[in-house]
Design a protein around this motif. Structure first.
Motif, PDB file in Angstrom:
ATOM      1  N   LEU A  56      -0.140  -4.249   8.707  1.00 11.35           N
ATOM      2  CA  LEU A  56      -0.515  -2.843   8.634  1.00 11.35           C
ATOM      3  C   LEU A  56       0.154  -2.094   7.480  1.00 11.35           C
ATOM      4  O   LEU A  56      -0.284  -0.993   7.122  1.00 11.35           O
ATOM      5  N   TYR A  57       1.195  -2.669   6.906  1.00 14.18           N
ATOM      6  CA  TYR A  57       1.858  -2.011   5.779  1.00 14.18           C
ATOM      7  C   TYR A  57       1.499  -2.647   4.433  1.00 14.18           C
ATOM      8  O   TYR A  57       2.154  -2.376   3.428  1.00 14.18           O
ATOM      9  N   GLN A  58       0.451  -3.456   4.405  1.00 17.77           N
ATOM     10  CA  GLN A  58       0.015  -4.058   3.145  1.00 17.77           C
ATOM     11  C   GLN A  58      -0.403  -2.968   2.158  1.00 17.77           C
ATOM     12  O   GLN A  58      -1.208  -2.106   2.493  1.00 17.77           O
ATOM     13  N   GLY A  59       0.133  -3.023   0.935  1.00 21.95           N
ATOM     14  CA  GLY A  59      -0.221  -2.060  -0.103  1.00 21.95           C
ATOM     15  C   GLY A  59       0.537  -0.751  -0.032  1.00 21.95           C
ATOM     16  O   GLY A  59       0.248   0.180  -0.794  1.00 21.95           O
ATOM     17  N   ALA A  60       1.526  -0.659   0.851  1.00 23.03           N
ATOM     18  CA  ALA A  60       2.241   0.609   1.028  1.00 23.03           C
ATOM     19  C   ALA A  60       3.070   0.982  -0.204  1.00 23.03           C
ATOM     20  O   ALA A  60       3.231   2.167  -0.511  1.00 23.03           O
ATOM     21  N   GLY A  61       3.588  -0.021  -0.901  1.00 25.12           N
ATOM     22  CA  GLY A  61       4.463   0.255  -2.041  1.00 25.12           C
ATOM     23  C   GLY A  61       3.822   1.113  -3.109  1.00 25.12           C
ATOM     24  O   GLY A  61       4.399   2.103  -3.568  1.00 25.12           O
ATOM     25  N   SER A  62       2.601   0.755  -3.507  1.00 28.88           N
ATOM     26  CA  SER A  62       1.945   1.481  -4.595  1.00 28.88           C
ATOM     27  C   SER A  62       1.647   2.924  -4.225  1.00 28.88           C
ATOM     28  O   SER A  62       1.858   3.841  -5.020  1.00 28.88           O
ATOM     29  N   ILE A  63       1.177   3.131  -3.003  1.00 28.28           N
ATOM     30  CA  ILE A  63       0.791   4.484  -2.615  1.00 28.28           C
ATOM     31  C   ILE A  63       2.003   5.377  -2.413  1.00 28.28           C
ATOM     32  O   ILE A  63       1.977   6.573  -2.726  1.00 28.28           O
ATOM     33  N   ILE A  64       3.113   4.821  -1.913  1.00 26.68           N
ATOM     34  CA  ILE A  64       4.316   5.627  -1.700  1.00 26.68           C
ATOM     35  C   ILE A  64       4.914   6.047  -3.041  1.00 26.68           C
ATOM     36  O   ILE A  64       5.328   7.198  -3.228  1.00 26.68           O
ATOM     37  N   LEU A  65       4.933   5.126  -4.002  1.00 22.02           N
ATOM     38  CA  LEU A  65       5.473   5.450  -5.324  1.00 22.02           C
ATOM     39  C   LEU A  65       4.638   6.508  -6.033  1.00 22.02           C
ATOM     40  O   LEU A  65       5.170   7.418  -6.660  1.00 22.02           O
ATOM     41  N   ILE A  66       3.329   6.406  -5.939  1.00 23.82           N
ATOM     42  CA  ILE A  66       2.471   7.316  -6.689  1.00 23.82           C
ATOM     43  C   ILE A  66       2.305   8.659  -6.001  1.00 23.82           C
ATOM     44  O   ILE A  66       1.987   9.660  -6.648  1.00 23.82           O
ATOM     45  N   THR A  67       2.507   8.726  -4.683  1.00 14.99           N
ATOM     46  CA  THR A  67       2.341  10.009  -4.008  1.00 14.99           C
ATOM     47  C   THR A  67       3.460  10.989  -4.341  1.00 14.99           C
ATOM     48  O   THR A  67       3.291  12.200  -4.155  1.00 14.99           O
TER      49      THR A  67
END
Length: 332
Positions: A56-67
């Protein structure tokens, strides 16, 4: 540029994204055109919950950094535009209220802020949604997989893109969803927040403490966000389809390589596999969804999105307002 606004937006973005991200992943999978094929067991007429809830946390890194920069850009633009429009809003002779109603000013300010924010956010959103659809076959052994497939889901999703410009595919769809969403949410949010404050002030219970600000904003933003989320769900479904389709702009040779990789134990969701289908516009995608699944298909994931948005918007804007108070930028 107000540093407190940037810091408040960053604090809100990081704290909330981590909390509600799993709900966003579930929404993406429900809205995927491959939902029936991947997550639904037709033989048992039931959802494959084990697969649906995996990673469920797949891809979380990119979105957290860019938000962090995107939310900072949004709130800086929103607060600045709202202030400029309010100062330029004339009060007609004989009237106590300004010429342009506050809801229109809030809608205009949020719309401009979304245009700026979405440009920063789109690449991460595309990567995030494609990473959320990366899946491992049931029973596959992680230790036996090739090194390539042991990479984080975000990197696997990134490898599907041949050109950087593909990462901005879906910008118009993201804007088409976010503009009406914010145009609906922020006037309702501001109205509810001021109404609650006025009510408490009239009863002598308004303290403007950080905790009180958090509760008032959370209730106002959560209520407004859930209503706006339900109304804009069809646009969100179309946006999800377009962004998932962005990674399918590949050659036949690459498609064959992906098939070989799947046989090694890892599968990547492929949507709208034909080159012709990949380039469909929003209206064409919406028409296809309606023809395949009717009105229900356009509102798939709407209830989950309403819950996720109520929780996310409530916590996000509450954290933002509270951070402003804590940082000394107390709202009027």
């Amino acid at each position: 540029m107000n540093t407190n606004i940037l810091l408040a937006g960053a604090i809100a973005a990081v704290s909330v994204d981590l909390l509600v991200y799993p709900l966003d992943t579930l929404k993406t999978r429900l809205q995927s055109p491959d939902y029936q094929k991947i997550y639904y067991d037709a033989s048992r007429n039931s959802i494959n919950r084990k697969l649906l809830f995996r990673g469920l946390y797949q891809g979380a890194g990119s979105i957290i950094l860019i938000t962090i920069p995107s939310s900072g850009a949004f709130f800086t633009t929103y607060e600045g535009t709202k202030l400029l429009l309010a100062q330029a809003n004339p009060i007609l002779n004989g009237y106590s209220s300004p010429l342009i109603p506050q809801p229109i000013i809030h809608s205009a300010a949020s719309a401009l802020a979304e245009l700026v924010s979405c440009f920063i956010l789109t690449p991460a959103e595309v990567l995030k949604q494609n990473a959320q659809m990366i899946r491992w076959r049931a029973g596959s052994s992680y230790s036996k997989l090739p090194t390539t497939f042991r990479q984080p889901a975000t990197l696997q999703a990134l490898q599907q893109f041949r050109r950087p410009t593909q990462l901005w595919r879906g910008y118009s769809a993201l804007v088409a969803r976010n503009l009406p969403f914010t145009a609906l949410q922020f006037p309702m949010f501001e109205h509810l927040k001021e109404s609650i404050r006025s009510y408490k002030k009239s009863h002598g219970t308004l303290t403007m403490a950080t905790s009180e600000t958090y509760v008032i904003t959370a209730i106002s933003a959560g209520s407004a966000g859930s209503v706006a989320a339900v109304l804009t769900t069809p646009v969100d479904v179309v946006k999800t389809r377009i962004m998932l389709a962005a990674s399918v702009e590949i050659s036949r040779e690459q498609t064959k390589k992906e098939t070989d990789k799947e046989r090694s134990g890892c599968q990547s969701a492929k949507v709208m596999a034909s080159e012709k289908g990949v380039k469909k516009g929003g209206l064409a995608v919406a028409r296809d969804i309606f023809q395949e699944n009717g009105l229900k298909g356009l509102f798939r994931g709407g209830l989950l999105r309403a819950v996720w948005t109520a929780l996310g918007s409530g916590l996000y804007l509450a954290a933002y307002d509270s951070a402003r108070v804590w940082l000394g930028d107390r709202p009027e």
